[in-house]
Design a protein around this motif. Sequence first.
Motif, PDB file in Angstrom:
ATOM      1  N   PHE A 138       0.818  -1.207   0.000  1.00 24.93           N
ATOM      2  CA  PHE A 138       0.000   0.000   0.000  1.00 24.93           C
ATOM      3  C   PHE A 138       0.855   1.261   0.000  1.00 24.93           C
ATOM      4  O   PHE A 138       0.487   2.262  -0.629  1.00 24.93           O
ATOM      5  N   ALA A 139       1.991   1.217   0.668  1.00 22.13           N
ATOM      6  CA  ALA A 139       2.898   2.374   0.655  1.00 22.13           C
ATOM      7  C   ALA A 139       3.371   2.644  -0.762  1.00 22.13           C
ATOM      8  O   ALA A 139       3.452   3.795  -1.206  1.00 22.13           O
ATOM      9  N   GLY A 140       3.683   1.563  -1.487  1.00 23.81           N
ATOM     10  CA  GLY A 140       4.141   1.716  -2.866  1.00 23.81           C
ATOM     11  C   GLY A 140       3.077   2.262  -3.789  1.00 23.81           C
ATOM     12  O   GLY A 140       3.358   3.087  -4.672  1.00 23.81           O
ATOM     13  N   ILE A 141       1.842   1.829  -3.591  1.00 26.93           N
ATOM     14  CA  ILE A 141       0.739   2.321  -4.427  1.00 26.93           C
ATOM     15  C   ILE A 141       0.604   3.839  -4.308  1.00 26.93           C
ATOM     16  O   ILE A 141       0.437   4.550  -5.304  1.00 26.93           O
ATOM     17  N   PHE A 142       0.716   4.342  -3.083  1.00 27.35           N
ATOM     18  CA  PHE A 142       0.603   5.788  -2.883  1.00 27.35           C
ATOM     19  C   PHE A 142       1.890   6.509  -3.295  1.00 27.35           C
ATOM     20  O   PHE A 142       1.839   7.581  -3.900  1.00 27.35           O
ATOM     21  N   ALA A 143       3.029   5.921  -2.992  1.00 27.54           N
ATOM     22  CA  ALA A 143       4.310   6.573  -3.296  1.00 27.54           C
ATOM     23  C   ALA A 143       4.537   6.712  -4.799  1.00 27.54           C
ATOM     24  O   ALA A 143       5.051   7.722  -5.272  1.00 27.54           O
ATOM     25  N   PHE A 144       4.154   5.669  -5.558  1.00 32.33           N
ATOM     26  CA  PHE A 144       4.383   5.677  -7.001  1.00 32.33           C
ATOM     27  C   PHE A 144       3.160   6.142  -7.785  1.00 32.33           C
ATOM     28  O   PHE A 144       3.154   6.113  -9.008  1.00 32.33           O
ATOM     29  N   GLU A 145       2.116   6.552  -7.059  1.00 28.71           N
ATOM     30  CA  GLU A 145       0.895   7.066  -7.672  1.00 28.71           C
ATOM     31  C   GLU A 145       0.372   6.127  -8.749  1.00 28.71           C
ATOM     32  O   GLU A 145       0.089   6.513  -9.883  1.00 28.71           O
ATOM     33  N   ILE A 146       0.247   4.861  -8.357  1.00 24.13           N
ATOM     34  CA  ILE A 146      -0.224   3.841  -9.293  1.00 24.13           C
ATOM     35  C   ILE A 146      -1.747   3.872  -9.317  1.00 24.13           C
ATOM     36  O   ILE A 146      -2.401   3.502  -8.354  1.00 24.13           O
ATOM     37  N   LYS A 147      -2.287   4.326 -10.425  1.00 24.37           N
ATOM     38  CA  LYS A 147      -3.735   4.451 -10.537  1.00 24.37           C
ATOM     39  C   LYS A 147      -4.228   3.789 -11.824  1.00 24.37           C
ATOM     40  O   LYS A 147      -4.473   2.599 -11.883  1.00 24.37           O
ATOM     41  N   ILE A 148      -4.326   4.566 -12.863  1.00 21.29           N
ATOM     42  CA  ILE A 148      -4.915   4.072 -14.099  1.00 21.29           C
ATOM     43  C   ILE A 148      -4.078   2.963 -14.712  1.00 21.29           C
ATOM     44  O   ILE A 148      -4.615   2.021 -15.298  1.00 21.29           O
ATOM     45  N   ARG A 149      -2.767   3.040 -14.576  1.00 19.86           N
ATOM     46  CA  ARG A 149      -1.911   2.041 -15.204  1.00 19.86           C
ATOM     47  C   ARG A 149      -2.026   0.681 -14.540  1.00 19.86           C
ATOM     48  O   ARG A 149      -1.571  -0.324 -15.045  1.00 19.86           O
ATOM     49  N   PHE A 150      -2.641   0.664 -13.378  1.00 24.61           N
ATOM     50  CA  PHE A 150      -2.740  -0.594 -12.640  1.00 24.61           C
ATOM     51  C   PHE A 150      -3.650  -1.563 -13.385  1.00 24.61           C
ATOM     52  O   PHE A 150      -4.758  -1.218 -13.762  1.00 24.61           O
ATOM     53  N   SER A 151      -3.178  -2.783 -13.606  1.00 24.10           N
ATOM     54  CA  SER A 151      -3.954  -3.783 -14.321  1.00 24.10           C
ATOM     55  C   SER A 151      -5.188  -4.203 -13.539  1.00 24.10           C
ATOM     56  O   SER A 151      -5.158  -4.342 -12.319  1.00 24.10           O
ATOM     57  N   LEU A 152      -6.299  -4.405 -14.258  1.00 21.50           N
ATOM     58  CA  LEU A 152      -7.530  -4.855 -13.633  1.00 21.50           C
ATOM     59  C   LEU A 152      -7.339  -6.213 -12.978  1.00 21.50           C
ATOM     60  O   LEU A 152      -7.864  -6.477 -11.892  1.00 21.50           O
ATOM     61  N   VAL A 153      -6.559  -7.074 -13.632  1.00 22.56           N
ATOM     62  CA  VAL A 153      -6.302  -8.410 -13.093  1.00 22.56           C
ATOM     63  C   VAL A 153      -5.618  -8.309 -11.738  1.00 22.56           C
ATOM     64  O   VAL A 153      -6.011  -8.966 -10.761  1.00 22.56           O
ATOM     65  N   LEU A 154      -4.601  -7.471 -11.653  1.00 23.00           N
ATOM     66  CA  LEU A 154      -3.855  -7.331 -10.400  1.00 23.00           C
ATOM     67  C   LEU A 154      -4.709  -6.679  -9.315  1.00 23.00           C
ATOM     68  O   LEU A 154      -4.656  -7.067  -8.144  1.00 23.00           O
ATOM     69  N   LEU A 155      -5.522  -5.705  -9.698  1.00 19.88           N
ATOM     70  CA  LEU A 155      -6.393  -5.053  -8.727  1.00 19.88           C
ATOM     71  C   LEU A 155      -7.393  -6.036  -8.122  1.00 19.88           C
ATOM     72  O   LEU A 155      -7.588  -6.070  -6.911  1.00 19.88           O
TER      73      LEU A 155
END
Length: 317
Positions: A138-155
Amino acid sequence: MRAFFKSKKKYMISVFIVISFLILSYFYFDGDKILVSLRAVFSHPFALLIIMGIYLLSFILKAFAWKLYLRGIPRLSTCLMGVLYSLFINHVLPVKAGDLVRIGVMKTREKKIHASEAVNSVIVLRAIDLASLIVMAFAGIFAFEIKIRFSLVLLLAALAAGIILLVLLKKTLPKKLGEQYHLLKETMLGKNGILIFLFTFTSWILEAAVVFVTIILIANPITPLEAVWVNSMTVAGQIFQITPGGLANYEAVMAFALNAIGTDLQTGYTIALLTHGIKFLFSYMSGAIVLIMYPIKFNTIIQWVKKGEVNKNEERI
């Protein structure tokens, strides 16, 4: 009945991830690129040695954390053997049965450790493992601002993993911790508890070295923090393991995680194959060593696994 449907849901997600890997393989498997990357890694034996050394150190830290949790009573060698046996078994059997063997090693080598203490210690340390991985993820998601590029499968996989983890922790931990509350309180409160958490957290950071160094050798390098995040996402995804060592699961989750920070899927897929191959190599090498140092009959291992599964089933009724 509820347990049946929970297991079915987990299995369906596992199959879904495996199918994702097969789709990735169809589109992105490139034998020539994999061979070139493999040669690049093995043409730097010193770097490969560094990877293996740091990876080993991560398990030594896990062994230290286990020894501390059990009030320093067991030998460090026992703790390390248990951890490495667990790694080896998880890369041999299609299910995560390594913890059952880890408990068995502790009970047979350390007579001063009660069976319930061994079980309790592994449950608590696994909870700390998962907590560490979740914090990193979760720290990485916020730190790297991973939003739209995040794969639906992984989400979807991450969401499902979080739900299953919360259900398992809610149902299992209170009962187990209640049985050994005094051990938990004595160990986790104060300096020892801090050290246990730090050793565990650091061990996962060190494991990311496998990803970091491998990428440096074959592709555009990523930052150490990115490597830690990718590794935490990948390992957390192993909750859905249905193949030895999490084959297919590991590759799919890592490929999508690398893609989320800007690596193209084909390169991410290749990196995942190579890093997983290195981890398999380490697990079999370390497994061979512990089998020589403290041999355990295969039938005994199967008995430990079956006994553990029976106990789990009884708890669900």
